[in-house]
Design an enzyme around this catalytic site. Sequence first.
Site, mmCIF file in Angstrom:
data_model
loop_
_atom_site.group_PDB
_atom_site.id
_atom_site.type_symbol
_atom_site.label_atom_id
_atom_site.label_comp_id
_atom_site.label_asym_id
_atom_site.label_seq_id
_atom_site.Cartn_x
_atom_site.Cartn_y
_atom_site.Cartn_z
ATOM 1 N N VAL A 260 10.298 -43.018 81.359
ATOM 2 C CA VAL A 260 8.858 -43.271 81.227
ATOM 3 C C VAL A 260 8.141 -42.721 82.464
ATOM 4 O O VAL A 260 8.474 -43.090 83.590
ATOM 5 C CB VAL A 260 8.553 -44.784 81.078
ATOM 6 C CG1 VAL A 260 7.045 -45.025 81.058
ATOM 7 C CG2 VAL A 260 9.191 -45.350 79.814
ATOM 8 N N ALA A 261 7.168 -41.842 82.235
ATOM 9 C CA ALA A 261 6.417 -41.267 83.354
ATOM 10 C C ALA A 261 4.912 -41.320 83.108
ATOM 11 O O ALA A 261 4.165 -41.951 83.855
ATOM 12 C CB ALA A 261 6.868 -39.823 83.588
ATOM 13 N N ASP B 232 14.647 -35.395 88.077
ATOM 14 C CA ASP B 232 14.209 -35.249 86.687
ATOM 15 C C ASP B 232 13.851 -33.779 86.433
ATOM 16 O O ASP B 232 13.067 -33.192 87.181
ATOM 17 C CB ASP B 232 12.963 -36.156 86.512
ATOM 18 C CG ASP B 232 12.515 -36.298 85.079
ATOM 19 O OD1 ASP B 232 13.352 -36.158 84.164
ATOM 20 O OD2 ASP B 232 11.313 -36.584 84.873
ATOM 21 N N GLY C 296 10.407 -38.618 77.184
ATOM 22 C CA GLY C 296 9.137 -38.819 76.487
ATOM 23 C C GLY C 296 8.938 -40.250 76.030
ATOM 24 O O GLY C 296 8.397 -40.501 74.950
HETATM 25 P P1 13P Z 1 6.728 -39.344 79.439
HETATM 26 O O1 13P Z 1 5.939 -38.700 80.527
HETATM 27 O O2 13P Z 1 6.284 -38.919 78.085
HETATM 28 O O3 13P Z 1 6.865 -40.799 79.583
HETATM 29 O O4 13P Z 1 8.221 -38.749 79.580
HETATM 30 C C1 13P Z 1 8.943 -39.035 80.730
HETATM 31 C C2 13P Z 1 10.153 -38.197 80.816
HETATM 32 O O5 13P Z 1 10.844 -37.964 79.857
HETATM 33 C C3 13P Z 1 10.528 -37.691 82.137
HETATM 34 O O6 13P Z 1 11.565 -36.775 82.061
#
Ligand code: 13P
Length: 271
Positions: A222-223, A77, A200
Amino acid sequence: MKNKFEQINKENKALLATNFYNFETLKGVLTAAQEKNSSIILQLTKSSIDYLGLDNAVAMAKSGLKSFGVKGWIHLDHGPNIELVEACLKAGFDSVMYDGSELSLEQNIENTRKVVSLAAQYNVNVEAELGYIAKLGQAKNKVAYTSAKDAKLFVDETGVNTLAVAIGTAHGFYKKTPKLDFNRLKEIKDAVNIPLVLHGGSGVPVEDVRMAIKNGICKVNVATEIKNIFMQTLKKLLSETEEIDLRKVFPPATNAVKELVKGKLDMVSIV
Ligand code: 13P
């Protein structure tokens, strides 16, 4: 990964891509995928790779997928440079993102083209980002929406497989509900017709994610919500107990990740 994306692109479907940070968050994600009988993309950023060690991270993800009986892929990522992309290719990643979104269009094209040719030797999927999606901790207005015209040029010039687009999301939590530009998304999809990626994903309403999938998003990232629920659960528990056996303290946090990810899998699978 490339074949899977080709297939879901035709079917207007999407895969959930979740970041993991340690064994406990990985276990939460994998248990969710196992219980939902879903495929999943496991993502690692440079910070997580630095924290876990590249070989350890890959070994943990691969053996996790195997032992939980989950079909999944390992993805880099926001790869910040070609050196890290190359190290991940050598380490056995199924998919890599090169993020040149802060560079000029020309420089982003040039670097992404190099990554695409490198990844071709490994038959690995390549994601790039065009336009700019605010990163964690940055002002949410630090955003440059992707234009369909640039996207077409970018995809034609680089041969990239999947493209992260800026249509109104940002990394991290939102102060107010984001407004996604679905018309722009449609225009981009019509122009490039490759699988598009929604970064995001934390905090984006379910209906908006589903609408985005209908209009060309094939990967939903999702992170933040994963990190958040893990740490909030842990903090609460630690404030209430003197327990020092970490094998007793971590499981509720892992379980909270599992429940969250199950919900996210439902979100992307019902279209
Ligand atoms: P969030 O941290 O806002 O969920 O975004 C995750 C993301 O796009 C990782 O590249």
